[in-house]
Structures are given as C-alpha cells and as structure tokens.
Design a protein around this motif. Sequence first.
Motif, PDB file in Angstrom:
ATOM      1  N   LEU A 180      33.770  39.962  28.501  1.00  0.00           N
ATOM      2  CA  LEU A 180      34.840  40.161  29.337  1.00  0.00           C
ATOM      3  C   LEU A 180      34.946  38.910  30.094  1.00  0.00           C
ATOM      4  O   LEU A 180      34.471  38.897  31.220  1.00  0.00           O
ATOM      5  CB  LEU A 180      35.172  41.297  30.280  1.00  0.00           C
ATOM      6  N   THR A 181      34.840  37.716  29.633  1.00  0.00           N
ATOM      7  CA  THR A 181      34.455  36.342  30.279  1.00  0.00           C
ATOM      8  C   THR A 181      35.671  35.927  31.273  1.00  0.00           C
ATOM      9  O   THR A 181      35.560  34.822  31.587  1.00  0.00           O
ATOM     10  CB  THR A 181      34.292  35.335  29.140  1.00  0.00           C
ATOM     11  N   GLY A 182      36.676  36.636  31.319  1.00  0.00           N
ATOM     12  CA  GLY A 182      37.739  36.159  32.332  1.00  0.00           C
ATOM     13  C   GLY A 182      37.385  36.445  33.655  1.00  0.00           C
ATOM     14  O   GLY A 182      37.895  35.772  34.591  1.00  0.00           O
ATOM     15  N   THR A 183      36.470  37.189  33.897  1.00  0.00           N
ATOM     16  CA  THR A 183      35.603  37.354  35.342  1.00  0.00           C
ATOM     17  C   THR A 183      34.838  36.112  35.569  1.00  0.00           C
ATOM     18  O   THR A 183      33.725  35.908  34.925  1.00  0.00           O
ATOM     19  CB  THR A 183      34.816  38.677  35.657  1.00  0.00           C
ATOM     20  N   HIS A 184      35.191  35.237  36.458  1.00  0.00           N
ATOM     21  CA  HIS A 184      34.246  33.882  36.657  1.00  0.00           C
ATOM     22  C   HIS A 184      33.235  34.152  37.485  1.00  0.00           C
ATOM     23  O   HIS A 184      33.555  34.788  38.738  1.00  0.00           O
ATOM     24  CB  HIS A 184      35.338  32.862  36.970  1.00  0.00           C
ATOM     25  N   GLN A 197      46.104  25.740  38.914  1.00  0.00           N
ATOM     26  CA  GLN A 197      45.856  24.538  38.221  1.00  0.00           C
ATOM     27  C   GLN A 197      44.801  24.510  37.176  1.00  0.00           C
ATOM     28  O   GLN A 197      45.067  24.910  36.001  1.00  0.00           O
ATOM     29  CB  GLN A 197      45.529  23.119  38.893  1.00  0.00           C
ATOM     30  N   CYS A 198      43.537  24.663  37.712  1.00  0.00           N
ATOM     31  CA  CYS A 198      42.428  24.649  36.683  1.00  0.00           C
ATOM     32  C   CYS A 198      42.542  26.212  36.189  1.00  0.00           C
ATOM     33  O   CYS A 198      41.661  26.370  35.040  1.00  0.00           O
ATOM     34  CB  CYS A 198      41.220  24.179  37.354  1.00  0.00           C
ATOM     35  N   GLY A 199      42.680  26.945  37.193  1.00  0.00           N
ATOM     36  CA  GLY A 199      42.685  28.479  36.620  1.00  0.00           C
ATOM     37  C   GLY A 199      41.295  29.169  37.269  1.00  0.00           C
ATOM     38  O   GLY A 199      41.172  30.257  36.704  1.00  0.00           O
ATOM     39  N   PHE A 200      40.360  28.243  37.456  1.00  0.00           N
ATOM     40  CA  PHE A 200      39.082  29.193  37.794  1.00  0.00           C
ATOM     41  C   PHE A 200      38.978  30.349  38.595  1.00  0.00           C
ATOM     42  O   PHE A 200      38.335  31.055  38.422  1.00  0.00           O
ATOM     43  CB  PHE A 200      37.922  27.921  38.089  1.00  0.00           C
ATOM     44  N   CYS A 201      39.723  29.903  39.650  1.00  0.00           N
ATOM     45  CA  CYS A 201      39.798  30.909  40.809  1.00  0.00           C
ATOM     46  C   CYS A 201      40.904  31.990  40.579  1.00  0.00           C
ATOM     47  O   CYS A 201      41.065  33.171  41.329  1.00  0.00           O
ATOM     48  CB  CYS A 201      40.144  30.431  42.204  1.00  0.00           C
ATOM     49  N   THR A 202      41.760  31.824  39.637  1.00  0.00           N
ATOM     50  CA  THR A 202      42.839  32.616  39.333  1.00  0.00           C
ATOM     51  C   THR A 202      42.597  34.081  39.307  1.00  0.00           C
ATOM     52  O   THR A 202      43.276  34.911  39.650  1.00  0.00           O
ATOM     53  CB  THR A 202      43.893  31.948  38.352  1.00  0.00           C
ATOM     54  N   PRO A 203      41.564  34.658  38.302  1.00  0.00           N
ATOM     55  CA  PRO A 203      41.349  35.950  38.082  1.00  0.00           C
ATOM     56  C   PRO A 203      41.087  36.575  39.528  1.00  0.00           C
ATOM     57  O   PRO A 203      41.757  37.774  39.693  1.00  0.00           O
ATOM     58  CB  PRO A 203      39.995  36.007  37.172  1.00  0.00           C
ATOM     59  N   GLY A 204      40.209  36.169  40.306  1.00  0.00           N
ATOM     60  CA  GLY A 204      39.855  36.729  41.602  1.00  0.00           C
ATOM     61  C   GLY A 204      41.141  36.566  42.636  1.00  0.00           C
ATOM     62  O   GLY A 204      41.174  37.503  43.294  1.00  0.00           O
TER      63      GLY A 204
END
Length: 393
Positions: A28-32, A93-100
Amino acid sequence: MEVNGRTVSRDAEPRMHLGDFLRDGLQLTGTHLSCEHGVCGACTVLLDGQPARSCTTFAVACEGHAVTTIEGYDDDPAMRLLRPAFTRHHALQCGFCTPGMLATARDIVLRVPAADEARVRLELAGNLCRCTGYQGIVDAILDVLKQQRDTPDPRVEQLRDTLRAPRPVTVYRKPAHATPAPTPAPAASASPRTEVVTEVDDGILAKARAKGHAIDASFDVPFPAEQVWALMGDLPTVASCLPGARIDSHDGERVKGSIAIKFGPMSAAFVGAARLERDDALKRAVLRGAGQDSLSKSRAQGNVAYRLVSSDAGHTRVHVDMVYALQGPLAQFSRSGLVKDFVRRMVADFGVQVSRRLAGETAPADEAKRSVSLLAILWSMAVDRLRRLFKRA
C-alpha cells in the motif's frame, strides 16, 4: 489487524513501523514516508478513525486495530467532499504530502466544524507542504466546512457523532514486582497556550549555534561611533528602524513588545521581551530576546551581539553576531540557507534606517505597522544576484 476494511495477518519485527508494514508488507504505497521522525505528516493514516503518524507507530502495536490508508477512502463521506474540493482549489502539486494532508483535513472537518481560517492553519501545522504555499489546502477545507454548514450531509454528521462518542480505554496492569512509578508533579496553573516566553535559554542557543543557526553580518554608518552608540542604546528608536517591530512597554534596558514577520501567505507575530546589556567603554552590546507566536505557538529566542569600530574617515562599522533558535511549526524555516541571506539583508536595511535617523530623517507614519516581508527581501536578493551575474558576464 484490519486494513482498509480487510483483515490481514503478517509477521513483523518488533521494531518495524506501521508505515514500512503497509508499504513493504501490503504494497500500500500510497502512504508516503519522508522525515520518519513524525514531523512532516506525509505518512499520516487513520488508526481506529484517528490520524496517526505511521512512521513512529509500531506495527505490532496495531494488532487488533483498524487502519485506513489513502487507498481505503473510496466510500468515506468526508473524503467524497474533500477530494473534489482539493481539485477545485488546486490544493496539490507534486502530491507527496497529499495522503497525509487529506487524513488531517478529514479530521478537521469532522472534529472542528466551526473552524475559521486561523484555526484550520493551526490544525495543519503538523503537515508540511513544499509546493502549494498552503492557501489552496486551507481554501479547500474551508469550502467543505461551509458546504456542511449550508447543506449538511447526514453521513458526515453521523461520522462526527461517532467521533464524539466516548472511546474505550485500555488499562495497563503493571506486574506486582514492578517498581512503583513516582507521583507526578502537580500541573502548572498557567496554560501552555497562553504562556509567553520572556527569557532566553542559553542551553538552547548553544545547541542552535552547534547546528549552524548563527549569522554574522555588518553595516557601515557615515557618522562617528559616539553618535551611533548613543542611538543604538535608545531601544524605542532602534525598534522604529525595523519594520514590524513594536514596543509596548519600556523600563530601562528592558522592553516588551512584538515583531511581525510575513512568509508569503504565512504570517507570524512574536510577542515577548528583550534585554539590552551594554559595555560603554568597548562599545559592545548584547540584545537578548525571546517571544512566542500566538497562532502557531512557535517560539523564538536569540542573542544579537554587536560592536562598533571607528574608521579614519569618521565613519563607523557595526559588526553583528546573531544566534537564534526556533521551536514549533515555524522551526522548518530556521534550517533554510536562505534564512541567513534574509537576515543579512534585514541587517543591511536596518543600517540604512539607522543612518537616516542620525541624519535627522523621521520614519513614515506607517513604518512600524509594516511586517518584515520575506518575499520582498527574497525578490531583492534575487535581483542583486542577477546584477552580479551580468557584471561577471
């Protein structure tokens, strides 16, 4: 444990964090994962419906509990409102922080239904974003809160009721042979939210210097050292030379007041106190100050040491040595290399204002009301660097 509504069972080392368990064990790699210190918030998931940092939560501690990741929000009523709102307001934008960020945004919508912009920003302080400047994220959350006030979704209200319900508490029973824990000291009567830092902690500043949070700078003033020394001992006049600084009370070498600083869309107003220590014979001084921003609860403290050196032409060079420490959500700015350029430019501008005061010029009426704008100073720095580049070419 239950992950996204599905019961899973895997072996895990006792030291394995939940984030690694989700990514490596369940793909579940959506968790960064980023800082892996619980600071940036990118790894935030829901643990029994509550936001939790998966990089500092042990996987084995989640046995028997329910975990929800970004892949498990498809049928979540709050997320059905947040996802399109994030799109409308360009909140990623880049989406890296978006899940959290979405996990925290969901918590705000459910837990603080009456939140205004200031409260939303405070609640987001534990989630860092390097792209958006936060404005779109804040607007998206405010949009969903307004939707829920104007046309309530019963499913969202049901989630809010679930959140308000008392939660079972797991009681740890210590073994009979265990050493009794010491009786905790009584809690201080003052609330930490209203406490204002007024004294500098030399231990914290020593650590700050070791981490490189120290700056040296200088500026020239076309006046004799005696005149410059006299002016720089007048704290109200010194404050008037720095936009955003305000003195509320003045008692000898001690002052209380505030300084407002603007970081693009983010702003802070540090309220606190400072004390000036002077050596008239050597024309050396140290200004020790500390303060707290009421919104972010960030704390700042520092020492500004300066000394005056006369030149043959009757001019004076002021050497400045500063060490500073930031604690709280705004501490991220103290690690930036741009901060040193920013402060050096502030010192240079301060020198210009000192020269003007000595020349008899008065400050504009609105000078003290203006905050120190990081954006304006960075733009000025960029222009200077371009000029130097073209000169070399």
